[in-house]
Design an enzyme around this catalytic site. Structure first.
Site, mmCIF file in Angstrom:
data_model
loop_
_atom_site.group_PDB
_atom_site.id
_atom_site.type_symbol
_atom_site.label_atom_id
_atom_site.label_comp_id
_atom_site.label_asym_id
_atom_site.label_seq_id
_atom_site.Cartn_x
_atom_site.Cartn_y
_atom_site.Cartn_z
ATOM 1 N N ARG A 163 22.961 7.736 3.304
ATOM 2 C CA ARG A 163 21.691 8.404 2.528
ATOM 3 C C ARG A 163 20.669 7.694 2.990
ATOM 4 N NH1 ARG A 163 24.006 11.735 -1.870
ATOM 5 N NH2 ARG A 163 22.088 11.397 -3.194
ATOM 6 N N CYS A 165 18.507 7.166 -2.897
ATOM 7 C CA CYS A 165 19.499 6.256 -3.580
ATOM 8 C C CYS A 165 20.879 7.011 -3.747
ATOM 9 C CB CYS A 165 18.979 6.270 -5.044
ATOM 10 S SG CYS A 165 17.237 5.348 -4.897
ATOM 11 N N GLU A 212 10.450 18.963 17.390
ATOM 12 C CA GLU A 212 11.402 18.465 17.132
ATOM 13 C C GLU A 212 11.924 17.009 17.852
ATOM 14 O OE1 GLU A 212 13.356 18.141 14.636
ATOM 15 O OE2 GLU A 212 15.308 17.683 15.425
ATOM 16 N N GLU A 237 11.877 8.797 15.014
ATOM 17 C CA GLU A 237 12.356 8.439 13.756
ATOM 18 C C GLU A 237 13.614 7.447 14.048
ATOM 19 O OE1 GLU A 237 14.521 11.371 11.336
ATOM 20 O OE2 GLU A 237 14.794 12.645 13.268
ATOM 21 N N LYS A 267 18.498 10.130 4.168
ATOM 22 C CA LYS A 267 19.167 11.306 4.430
ATOM 23 C C LYS A 267 19.006 12.635 3.521
ATOM 24 C CE LYS A 267 21.716 13.572 6.780
ATOM 25 N NZ LYS A 267 21.292 14.223 8.273
ATOM 26 N N TRP A 300 16.892 3.259 -2.546
ATOM 27 C CA TRP A 300 15.842 3.525 -1.391
ATOM 28 C C TRP A 300 14.446 3.359 -2.194
ATOM 29 C CZ3 TRP A 300 11.916 7.269 -0.502
ATOM 30 C CH2 TRP A 300 11.609 7.257 0.859
ATOM 31 N N HIS A 353 -7.081 20.498 25.087
ATOM 32 C CA HIS A 353 -8.203 20.435 24.078
ATOM 33 C C HIS A 353 -8.050 19.040 23.484
ATOM 34 C CE1 HIS A 353 -8.790 24.574 24.779
ATOM 35 N NE2 HIS A 353 -7.549 24.842 24.534
ATOM 36 N N ASN A 373 18.722 7.586 -9.466
ATOM 37 C CA ASN A 373 18.187 8.355 -8.257
ATOM 38 C C ASN A 373 17.185 9.373 -8.696
ATOM 39 O OD1 ASN A 373 17.588 9.565 -5.854
ATOM 40 N ND2 ASN A 373 19.757 10.529 -5.833
ATOM 41 N N GLY A 374 15.785 9.241 -8.103
ATOM 42 C CA GLY A 374 14.656 9.990 -8.268
ATOM 43 C C GLY A 374 13.584 9.224 -8.748
ATOM 44 N N LYS A 409 12.454 13.409 16.399
ATOM 45 C CA LYS A 409 13.991 12.779 16.849
ATOM 46 C C LYS A 409 13.663 11.367 17.216
ATOM 47 C CE LYS A 409 15.775 14.437 14.969
ATOM 48 N NZ LYS A 409 16.117 15.758 14.001
HETATM 49 C C1 F6R Z 1 14.904 14.423 10.773
HETATM 50 C C2 F6R Z 1 15.431 14.960 9.476
HETATM 51 C C3 F6R Z 1 14.403 15.174 8.153
HETATM 52 C C4 F6R Z 1 14.941 16.638 7.385
HETATM 53 C C5 F6R Z 1 14.054 16.686 6.314
HETATM 54 C C6 F6R Z 1 14.647 18.004 5.347
HETATM 55 O O1 F6R Z 1 15.865 14.200 11.618
HETATM 56 O O2 F6R Z 1 16.699 14.934 9.233
HETATM 57 O O3 F6R Z 1 13.101 15.492 8.778
HETATM 58 O O4 F6R Z 1 15.117 17.469 8.178
HETATM 59 O O5 F6R Z 1 14.258 15.466 5.458
HETATM 60 O O6 F6R Z 1 15.737 17.514 4.894
HETATM 61 P P1 F6R Z 1 16.917 18.893 4.436
HETATM 62 O O7 F6R Z 1 17.253 19.458 5.573
HETATM 63 O O8 F6R Z 1 17.996 18.300 3.507
HETATM 64 O O9 F6R Z 1 16.118 19.315 3.573
#
Ligand code: F6R
Length: 604
Positions: free
Chosen positions: A27, A2, A476, A483, A599, A74, A499, A98-99, A480
């Protein structure tokens, strides 16, 4: 997560708030709303979906007033509907939040006993209702807000606005950041300084447990114990708030492309000509174990670093996902050190894990992109990754900069523990200095990867394989891709395929194999052959030696520069990111703000 904006201005607030909320779009959110006080009366407008829906609504139903609060939501408690969108209102109070208010059920029961029934599914509405109850019982708006805050458990950033009060806003921070912006005869509040950038660069960050009374004349801040608190006002560098696509179609494309530059900046900062320059106190000689904790992409950076710390420095290393870490109550040695990695520095799970290890380990390091963040401030030593603002929800340049800083820490650990002679250390450091050039060469494969992505975009499932430090990179790459393209993808250690996961292989399943020509190359290629023997469509990412030896029979081979083994995960991150990006573009998804994602994840 948020976004929050508050304006006590000299002009109409709604347009200013919409613009500020746009700067918080990165965000992630699924509804938005604004409340203002005009001629002493609170009013609000809310809309589901993108901010443009709220702007359209405001054209048809304008909202007058120079004092207002705004929010991008959010969803956590309750679906993304107009009713659940913030600001929430009860009687003469409007609130944005927010929270998560963890005790909202208990509070609801109390409110019900006082005759107040909720109209929404949210936890936030309880805050407005509680403040209303206090107002009804005769408290002033300031007193009502403070009495409400006293009852709240959980993590929050909150803004209160009151009917009849055009020169007052109450702000509170517990777990989620809030920035107070100073104007001339105007004041602003935002989830971060980025939101406030066009209005002011003079910012005061609230600290944990603070609440503040904001008027056009300034701000009075009080700490958790209710004592008057002095918090510094800082001038935020414009660079830190600049969010432009700079001619790129998406922020993610820009952030992938600028990696050589930001990584070069970070390396210049930590690697002057005469060796590694880390903050005082970064020292691993007496350490018996390292614990690395993070979420998502940052946790994969930690997994890569585990290979480095263990092989280079002989330092045993545990990597944990933050949301699991503290609940499994791991035994921690007092001679161990903990490293928390977080782009935002506000991730609730990572912050909670940091607080869990306090007093249990010798030292806490934080590898963060936001130096003013909670994780940076609560660690013993914070190491900024210097990636610059990352706007795309999918982390790219932060990942490579996290890896670079972690690689330097691993080299420092190896030197501290007498595992690297000065010549070998100097060679590794020279290799690191060459990273930006190698990343540029990897970026040059973008068009080729875009063509391959056209076909990947048709897949239902995609697998990523890697061995050694390329295994976390396979994880990773898969994260990527899933998502932002919404294609199901999984990463596996290539040796693990037989396995179980090999059962998934058929002609329809593309398999991305990340295999620089290193000491594990032959083994990875054997696993790749097992895939091809079952008609799996292999996209091999390797260097020219690897391509010479193993390209035959693959669906496609992307040839990357030859890289020293230590740096391969950093360089190979680039094609993995490009693959995800171009596949998402081919599918036409919302690359920078993929569905359901936020974000900065400030809830557990
Ligand atoms: C994926 C991504 C998330 C963040 C995760 C941790 O592309 O960005 O998996 O890596 O939410 O976020 P931070 O690094 O802000 O603690």
């Amino acid at each position: 997560m948020c976004g929050i904006v508050g304006v006590l201005g000299n002009h109409e607030a709604a347009p200013i708030i919409v613009e500020a909320l746009k700067r918080l779009e990165y965000r992630g959110y699924d509804s938005a709303g604004i409340a203002t006080v005009n001629a002493g009366r609170l009013d609000r407008r809310r809309a589901v979906g993108k901010l443009v829906n709220l702007s359209d609504l405001l054209v048809h139903e304008p909202l007058a007033g120079k004092t207002g609060i705004g929010h991008t939501r959010w969803a956590t408690h309750g679906a993304a509907t107009v009713g659940n969108a913030h600001p929430h209102r009860s009687g003469k109070v409007a609130v944005v939040h927010n929270g998560i208010i963890e005790n909202f059920r208990e509070l609801r029961a109390e409110l019900a006993a006082a005759g107040l029934t909720p109209e929404t599914d949210t936890d936030t509405e309880t805050v407005a209702m509680l403040a209303r109850l206090h107002l009804d019982r005769g408290l002033s708006p300031r007193e009502a807000a403070v009495a409400t805050l006293d009852r709240l458990a959980g993590a929050f950033a909150l803004l209160f606005l009151f009917d009849g009060e055009e020169d007052l806003m109450v702000a509170a921070r517990q777990g989620s950041p809030l920035a107070i912006g100073h104007g001339t005869g105007e004041m602003f509040v935002g989830s971060d300084a980025i939101a406030l950038a066009p209005m002011t660069d003079r910012i005061t960050y609230l600290e944990e447990g603070d609440h503040a009374f904001v008027t056009r004349q300034g701000v009075e801040i009080f700490d958790r114990a209710g004592r008057r608190a002095n918090r510094d006002m800082q001038t935020v560098a414009l660079d830190a708030t600049r969010i432009e696509k700079a001619g790129f179609k998406h922020f993610m494309a820009k952030e992938i492309a600028e990696q050589p530059v930001v990584l070069g900046d970070a390396l210049r900062h930590y690697l002057p000509a005469d060796g590694i320059a880390l903050p005082e106190g970064v020292e691993f000689a007496g350490t018996d174990r390292l614990v690395l904790v993070a979420c998502g992409t940052a946790s994969y950076a930690c997994l890569v670093a585990k290979y480095w710390f263990e092989s280079l420095a002989g330092l045993p290393c545990d990597v944990d996902i933050a949301s699991e870490f503290r609940y499994r109550e791991p035994p921690l040695s007092p001679a161990s050190q903990a490293i928390f990695v977080s782009q935002s520095g506000e991730t609730a799970d990572t912050l909670a894990a940091l607080r869990f290890v306090r007093d249990k380990v010798a030292k806490i390091l934080a590898v963060v992109n936001v130096p003013t963040s909670s994780i940076a401030r609560e660690a013993d030593i914070a190491l900024p990754i210097l990636a610059g603002v990352e706007v795309g929800v999918a982390s790219t340049k932060a990942f490579s900069c996290q890896l670079a800083v972690l690689a330097l820490l691993a080299l420092k650990a190896a030197a501290d523990r007498g595992r690297l002679d000065p010549e070998t250390l100097a060679r590794h450091l020279d290799e690191m200095r060459a990273l930006p050039g190698l990343m540029n060469q990897a970026l040059a494969r973008s068009d080729e990867i875009a063509r391959l992505a056209e076909r990947l975009a048709e897949a239902q499932d995609i697998l990523f394989l890697g061995r050694g430090a390329m295994y976390p990179l396979a994880l990773e790459g898969a994260l990527k891709l899933k998502e932002i393209s919404y294609i199901h993808a999984e990463g596996y250690a290539s040796g693990e395929l037989k396995h179980g996961p090999i059962a998934l292989i058929d002609r329809q399943v593309p398999v991305i194999v990340l295999a620089p020509h290193d000491r594990l190359f032959d083994k990875t290629i054997s696993n790749m052959q097992e895939v091809m023997a079952r008609h799996g469509q292999v996209l091999l990412m390797t260097d020219s030696r690897g391509a010479d030896e193993a390209a035959q029979g693959t669906w496609a081979t992307v040839t990357l520069p030859e890289v020293p083994a230590l740096l391969a995960p950093i360089v190979y991150a680039v094609p993995a990111q490009l693959l995800a990006y171009h596949t998402a573009v081919a599918k036409g998804t919302d690359v920078d703000q993929p569905r359901n994602l936020a974000k900065s994840v400030t809830v557990e």
